[in-house]
Design a protein around this motif. Structure first.
Motif, PDB file in Angstrom:
ATOM      1  N   ARG A   1       0.798  -1.224   0.000  1.00 25.52           N
ATOM      2  CA  ARG A   1       0.000   0.000   0.000  1.00 25.52           C
ATOM      3  C   ARG A   1       0.832   1.277   0.000  1.00 25.52           C
TER       4      ARG A   1
ATOM      5  N   GLY B   1      -5.354   7.130   5.355  1.00 26.05           N
ATOM      6  CA  GLY B   1      -6.615   7.643   4.843  1.00 26.05           C
ATOM      7  C   GLY B   1      -7.206   8.787   5.630  1.00 26.05           C
TER       8      GLY B   1
ATOM      9  N   PHE C   1      -4.908   7.787   0.580  1.00 23.37           N
ATOM     10  CA  PHE C   1      -4.477   6.899   1.657  1.00 23.37           C
ATOM     11  C   PHE C   1      -3.272   7.478   2.381  1.00 23.37           C
TER      12      PHE C   1
ATOM     13  N   VAL D   1      -9.559  -0.982   5.913  1.00 24.05           N
ATOM     14  CA  VAL D   1      -9.843  -1.247   4.503  1.00 24.05           C
ATOM     15  C   VAL D   1     -11.260  -1.799   4.330  1.00 24.05           C
TER      16      VAL D   1
ATOM     17  N   HIS E   1     -13.891  -1.395   6.067  1.00 26.37           N
ATOM     18  CA  HIS E   1     -14.943  -0.419   6.336  1.00 26.37           C
ATOM     19  C   HIS E   1     -14.761   0.881   5.548  1.00 26.37           C
ATOM     20  N   ASP E   2     -13.780   0.899   4.644  1.00 26.15           N
ATOM     21  CA  ASP E   2     -13.518   2.066   3.790  1.00 26.15           C
ATOM     22  C   ASP E   2     -13.524   3.352   4.612  1.00 26.15           C
TER      23      ASP E   2
ATOM     24  N   GLN F   1     -11.324   5.606   4.818  1.00 22.12           N
ATOM     25  CA  GLN F   1     -10.848   6.781   4.075  1.00 22.12           C
ATOM     26  C   GLN F   1     -12.044   7.559   3.523  1.00 22.12           C
ATOM     27  N   ALA F   2     -12.985   6.858   2.944  1.00 18.92           N
ATOM     28  CA  ALA F   2     -14.184   7.515   2.412  1.00 18.92           C
ATOM     29  C   ALA F   2     -14.991   8.151   3.532  1.00 18.92           C
ATOM     30  N   ASN F   3     -15.038   7.467   4.677  1.00 21.77           N
ATOM     31  CA  ASN F   3     -15.766   8.042   5.813  1.00 21.77           C
ATOM     32  C   ASN F   3     -15.102   9.320   6.295  1.00 21.77           C
TER      33      ASN F   3
END
Length: 432
Positions: free
Chosen positions: A96, A250, A256, A320, A322-323, A325-327
């Motif tokens: 990553r 993230g 990230f 990863v 639970h994503d 970064q988007a949250n």
């Protein structure tokens, strides 16, 4: 915190270890994004142990991973033996990192990670000359403190490195603050070239920089600056170290790693804090050619131990799955937009800044633009009185810092926002 515990603290611990709040508190339990003090008072936590409790508190997946390792009876072996959890986590981080042919070295803290990166870079380049950024913070050890550009945290004037300083991305004050983003990048590149020509002998080892300056009050340069700097660095063979101790995993929402906002890949990347979610875990990842440039034997006794890497694997898997970064992007926007709308126009607010769930509010004296640490402290205390824990920072101690767990919900963001707005407005009225 009871008066007795506070007195005992002062009797056995050094005075240069600060305690938050006029009446310090002892946190005795936590769940999700909330903690409870010894007096039974509950708080919504917007600072997460200085951006460390990245998933929050009492996360079953983390607890179970640590308990499984504890059940084996092996808490420590040293890195003289194979550690499965360590290898598995190193594989995930290397993949990553975005760095080709990456290798990973684990330590216990961000300070140690930056110290290791500096050791590797100076060995690889056979030079003790380093470029650093004003208003930066990289740790409390000898070399890490030497590249810290904030006098409040420079506990010693002694330095094993020869350091030359570049301008920060401060948009409130300083020589570059009055420029547009593109003009600031151009001026910063010109400054870099001049610094290399006038303050170094040419064979500089590395530039170390935070994508967003943590202790410095969440100051950050225009996107693309690191890429513009790296073009110059590459002309001279100078390595680039991205200090991702606070910006990684993230937290900025948009990427990230913080360095990715600049369209550049570092030679070395340091990480810590959130990956352990409270367990001592940090390290440096870099190109094999660079990271292997250590002529003698070296290892970290506790770095990457079975317990901390068991936690680290569970943290990264959870992040990863639970994503988060988007949250961070989604929930961070609620806070940033809400703060700018509600208090951004106040004369005492110089700037609301940051990315994702890494946000700061800088306070100044109306009419003068001078830093106002007294107002900042009143807001800080008012947040605590309202049931919200935040942080402080900035070169002049006039920035309220927020780095909530990346699991923060939208409802919790709005709850915290209401407390923040009320604390800022009420404290500003006292000033007026």
């Amino acid at each position: 915190m009871t008066d007795d515990l506070l007195a005992r603290h002062r009797a056995v611990l050094p005075p240069w270890m600060p305690l938050y709040y006029a009446e310090p508190i002892e946190l005795v339990s936590g769940s999700g994004r909330r903690v409870t003090d010894a007096q039974g008072r509950s708080y919504l936590d917007f600072f997460g142990g200085v951006l460390t409790n990245m998933l929050g508190y009492d996360i079953p997946e983390i607890r179970e991973a640590v308990e499984r390792q504890l059940a084996t009876g092996i808490v420590h072996t040293s890195t003289l033996y194979l550690i499965r959890q360590q290898v598995e986590l190193a594989e995930k981080i290397a993949e990553r990192s975005g760095i080709p042919d990456a290798r990973v070295f684990f330590t216990n803290s961000g300070t140690e990670a930056n110290e290791a990166a500096l050791l590797v870079a100076t060995n690889h380049r056979r030079s003790h000359q380093v470029l650093a950024v004003r208003n930066s913070y990289h740790g409390r050890s000898y070399a890490a403190m030497g590249v810290t550009g904030n006098r409040t945290w420079s506990a010693s004037a002694l330095n094993p490195l020869q350091v030359a300083w570049l301008h920060s991305g401060d948009r409130v004050r300083g020589l570059l603050a009055r420029l547009s983003a593109d003009e600031q990048v151009d001026a910063a590149v010109e400054d870099l070239r001049e610094v290399l020509a006038t303050q170094t002998s040419g064979d500089v080892a590395a530039l170390i920089a935070e994508p967003i300056q943590g202790v410095g009050g969440f100051v950050h340069p225009p996107d693309g600056l690191f890429a513009a700097w790296k073009k110059v660095l590459d002309e001279h063979g100078i390595l680039f170290i991205a200090d991702e101790v606070q910006t990684g995993w993230g937290r900025t929402g948009e990427h990230f790693w913080g360095y990715q906002a600049h369209g550049v890949t570092p030679d070395l990347l340091t990480f810590a804090k959130g990956i352990g979610n409270g367990f001592a875990l940090a390290g440096v990842v870099g190109r094999a050619e660079v990271l292997q440039a250590v002529p003698g034997i070296s290892f970290s006794t506790f770095g990457g131990n079975p317990i901390s890497t068991a936690a680290g694997n569970a943290v990264l898997d959870y992040l990863v799955a639970h994503d988060l970064q988007a949250n961070a992007a989604r929930v961070g926007a609620i806070l940033a937009d809400g703060l700018r709308s509600a208090v951004g126009g106040l004369d005492c607010v110089a700037e609301v800044r940051g990315k994702g769930l890494m946000l700061g509010v800088e306070f100044v004296r109306p009419g003068s633009g001078e830093p106002d640490p007294a107002l900042t402290n009143r807001v800080f205390e008012a947040c605590r009185d309202g049931g919200l824990l935040t942080g402080k920072g900035g070169l002049y101690g006039n920035v309220l810092r927020m780095g909530p767990p990346l699991t923060l919900t939208e409802d919790e963001a709005r709850e915290g926002l209401a407390i923040l707005v009320d604390a800022i407005r009420s404290s500003a009225e006292v000033t007026a």
